[in-house]
Motif scaffolding. Structure first.
Motif, PDB file in Angstrom:
ATOM      1  N   THR A  71     139.353 -31.902 -10.870  1.00  0.00           N
ATOM      2  CA  THR A  71     140.233 -32.413  -9.016  1.00  0.00           C
ATOM      3  C   THR A  71     139.711 -32.257  -8.525  1.00  0.00           C
ATOM      4  O   THR A  71     138.761 -31.022  -7.687  1.00  0.00           O
ATOM      5  N   SER A  72     139.502 -33.507  -7.716  1.00  0.00           N
ATOM      6  CA  SER A  72     138.021 -33.776  -6.545  1.00  0.00           C
ATOM      7  C   SER A  72     138.786 -34.116  -5.220  1.00  0.00           C
ATOM      8  O   SER A  72     139.591 -35.268  -5.285  1.00  0.00           O
ATOM      9  N   ILE A  73     139.221 -33.239  -4.373  1.00  0.00           N
ATOM     10  CA  ILE A  73     139.601 -34.049  -3.139  1.00  0.00           C
ATOM     11  C   ILE A  73     138.625 -34.385  -1.767  1.00  0.00           C
ATOM     12  O   ILE A  73     138.334 -33.468  -1.866  1.00  0.00           O
ATOM     13  N   SER A  74     138.872 -35.553  -1.199  1.00  0.00           N
ATOM     14  CA  SER A  74     137.516 -36.506  -0.368  1.00  0.00           C
ATOM     15  C   SER A  74     138.033 -36.865   0.282  1.00  0.00           C
ATOM     16  O   SER A  74     139.450 -37.319   0.684  1.00  0.00           O
ATOM     17  N   ALA A 124     149.034 -35.055   2.617  1.00  0.00           N
ATOM     18  CA  ALA A 124     149.581 -33.584   3.356  1.00  0.00           C
ATOM     19  C   ALA A 124     150.101 -33.488   4.389  1.00  0.00           C
ATOM     20  O   ALA A 124     150.487 -34.915   4.952  1.00  0.00           O
ATOM     21  N   GLY A 125     150.150 -32.977   4.531  1.00  0.00           N
ATOM     22  CA  GLY A 125     151.714 -32.694   5.883  1.00  0.00           C
ATOM     23  C   GLY A 125     150.612 -33.468   7.198  1.00  0.00           C
ATOM     24  O   GLY A 125     149.376 -33.180   7.026  1.00  0.00           O
ATOM     25  N   GLY A 126     151.258 -34.045   7.472  1.00  0.00           N
ATOM     26  CA  GLY A 126     150.429 -34.502   9.664  1.00  0.00           C
ATOM     27  C   GLY A 126     150.119 -35.971   9.100  1.00  0.00           C
ATOM     28  O   GLY A 126     149.607 -36.644  10.300  1.00  0.00           O
ATOM     29  N   GLY A 127     150.228 -36.321   7.728  1.00  0.00           N
ATOM     30  CA  GLY A 127     149.801 -38.159   7.196  1.00  0.00           C
ATOM     31  C   GLY A 127     148.709 -37.891   7.008  1.00  0.00           C
ATOM     32  O   GLY A 127     147.916 -38.856   7.239  1.00  0.00           O
ATOM     33  N   MET A 128     147.666 -37.180   7.116  1.00  0.00           N
ATOM     34  CA  MET A 128     146.729 -36.930   6.538  1.00  0.00           C
ATOM     35  C   MET A 128     146.403 -37.379   5.126  1.00  0.00           C
ATOM     36  O   MET A 128     146.601 -36.636   4.172  1.00  0.00           O
ATOM     37  N   VAL A 129     145.733 -38.904   4.576  1.00  0.00           N
ATOM     38  CA  VAL A 129     144.878 -39.065   3.655  1.00  0.00           C
ATOM     39  C   VAL A 129     143.887 -38.542   3.125  1.00  0.00           C
ATOM     40  O   VAL A 129     143.232 -39.442   3.400  1.00  0.00           O
ATOM     41  N   MET A 130     143.633 -38.377   1.382  1.00  0.00           N
ATOM     42  CA  MET A 130     142.417 -38.053   1.247  1.00  0.00           C
ATOM     43  C   MET A 130     142.443 -38.768  -0.642  1.00  0.00           C
ATOM     44  O   MET A 130     143.410 -38.933  -0.985  1.00  0.00           O
ATOM     45  N   ASP A 131     141.521 -39.287  -0.743  1.00  0.00           N
ATOM     46  CA  ASP A 131     140.745 -39.425  -2.052  1.00  0.00           C
ATOM     47  C   ASP A 131     141.147 -38.285  -3.006  1.00  0.00           C
ATOM     48  O   ASP A 131     140.831 -37.646  -2.788  1.00  0.00           O
ATOM     49  N   MET A 132     141.284 -38.594  -4.685  1.00  0.00           N
ATOM     50  CA  MET A 132     141.413 -37.589  -5.543  1.00  0.00           C
ATOM     51  C   MET A 132     141.425 -38.217  -6.488  1.00  0.00           C
ATOM     52  O   MET A 132     141.406 -39.612  -7.075  1.00  0.00           O
ATOM     53  N   VAL A 133     140.221 -37.480  -7.470  1.00  0.00           N
ATOM     54  CA  VAL A 133     139.926 -38.152  -8.513  1.00  0.00           C
ATOM     55  C   VAL A 133     139.750 -36.313  -9.169  1.00  0.00           C
ATOM     56  O   VAL A 133     139.393 -35.443  -8.539  1.00  0.00           O
ATOM     57  N   ALA A 134     141.176 -37.360 -10.856  1.00  0.00           N
ATOM     58  CA  ALA A 134     140.911 -35.877 -11.822  1.00  0.00           C
ATOM     59  C   ALA A 134     140.142 -36.135 -12.692  1.00  0.00           C
ATOM     60  O   ALA A 134     140.632 -37.004 -12.991  1.00  0.00           O
ATOM     61  N   GLU A 135     139.866 -35.514 -13.852  1.00  0.00           N
ATOM     62  CA  GLU A 135     138.551 -35.777 -14.845  1.00  0.00           C
ATOM     63  C   GLU A 135     139.165 -34.778 -15.664  1.00  0.00           C
ATOM     64  O   GLU A 135     138.865 -33.559 -15.692  1.00  0.00           O
ATOM     65  N   ARG A 157     140.804 -40.335 -16.975  1.00  0.00           N
ATOM     66  CA  ARG A 157     140.872 -39.470 -15.537  1.00  0.00           C
ATOM     67  C   ARG A 157     141.486 -40.869 -14.350  1.00  0.00           C
ATOM     68  O   ARG A 157     141.930 -41.805 -15.045  1.00  0.00           O
ATOM     69  N   ARG A 158     141.984 -40.099 -13.549  1.00  0.00           N
ATOM     70  CA  ARG A 158     142.886 -40.593 -12.818  1.00  0.00           C
ATOM     71  C   ARG A 158     142.706 -40.979 -11.673  1.00  0.00           C
ATOM     72  O   ARG A 158     141.981 -39.633 -10.762  1.00  0.00           O
TER      73      ARG A 158
END
Length: 253
Positions: free
Chosen positions: A94-97, A74-85, A67-68
């Motif tokens: 891979t889940s992006i939220s 992403a472009g434009g400075g948007m920061v998202m949470d990421m979980v990869a299992e 699990r990571r």
């Protein structure tokens, strides 16, 4: 930059990344950017040296799951949470939220995949499946035969601050990916991929930085991915080898 090869390359490297540099002779004929292959070295030698530097092949063979967690910018400075299992050999997700709301998910099982955007599922095209397929393997470069890939070392690349070994991966005789390994640390430093997308040719350049040890294994904690007009930075905060992972999340109707 014009001049003796090493000097010109050093000047050009101060304002352009290596993947964007091309070399030509005085008649404007393209030159190979790669030096000769070290005597007797094979692609498997390079790959095995990489995994040895990351903790050893046996450490990877002992992994059942992982699990990571981290962030993706992403472009434009948007920061998202990421979980990869993943449970190796069973499935990867891979889940992006954003603020707890899941925006995108990619799920792969051996030979097939599914993408979910804002709750809407769609079949995963092969080019996208190939991007997430490595998550099915604890050491994807030691599973080339299972992935229908072959490897060949094609030369060396001289950076201003060091040298890289260059390995190419082929599928059905066609170039799939080019990998660059630091000749000193033996760690994979970057990769290149050229493919055709829905809107035409796509160039994908990936850098692997900030290797850190988690559970006795080295993982890159910053992955910078650049395509034609986009840049995405994934930063890994935590890696849990052999984490308890729910296999039901890899299923879909």
């Amino acid at each position: 930059a014009v001049g003796p090869l090493d000097s010109a390359q050093a000047v050009a490297s101060t304002f352009a990344q290596p993947q964007f540099l091309k070399r030509y002779d005085l008649n404007a004929e393209p030159l190979s950017p790669f030096g000769p292959v070290p005597d007797g070295m094979t692609a498997m030698d390079v790959i095995q040296a990489h995994y040895s530097a990351c903790g050893g092949e046996m450490a990877f063979k002992a992994l059942k799951s992982c699990r990571r967690t981290g962030t993706m910018e992403a472009g434009g400075g948007m920061v998202m949470d990421m979980v990869a299992e993943e449970i190796f050999g069973v499935g990867h997700r891979t889940s992006i939220s954003i603020d707890g709301q899941t925006m995108m998910e990619q799920i792969v099982q051996p030979g097939k995949g599914r993408s979910i955007q804002m709750g809407r599922p769609r079949p995963m095209p092969e080019v996208e499946y190939r991007r997430y397929e490595p998550g099915l393997y604890a050491a994807e470069l030691l599973a080339l035969e299972q992935r229908n890939l072959t490897a060949e070392i094609i030369g060396t690349y001289q950076r201003p601050d060091g040298q890289e070994w260059v390995v190419e991966l082929y599928r059905d005789g066609a170039l799939e990916q080019r990998l660059f390994f630091d000749a000193t640390t033996h760690l994979m430093a970057r990769s290149e991929e050229h493919r055709t997308g829905p809107t035409g040719p796509v160039q994908v350049f990936i850098e692997y930085r900030g290797y850190r040890e988690f559970g006795g294994i080295q993982y890159a904690t910053e992955v910078v991915r650049q395509t034609n007009n986009q840049r995405m930075v994934t930063k890994i905060d935590d890696v849990q080898p052999n984490a308890r992972v729910d296999k039901n999340q890899f299923e879909w109707e």
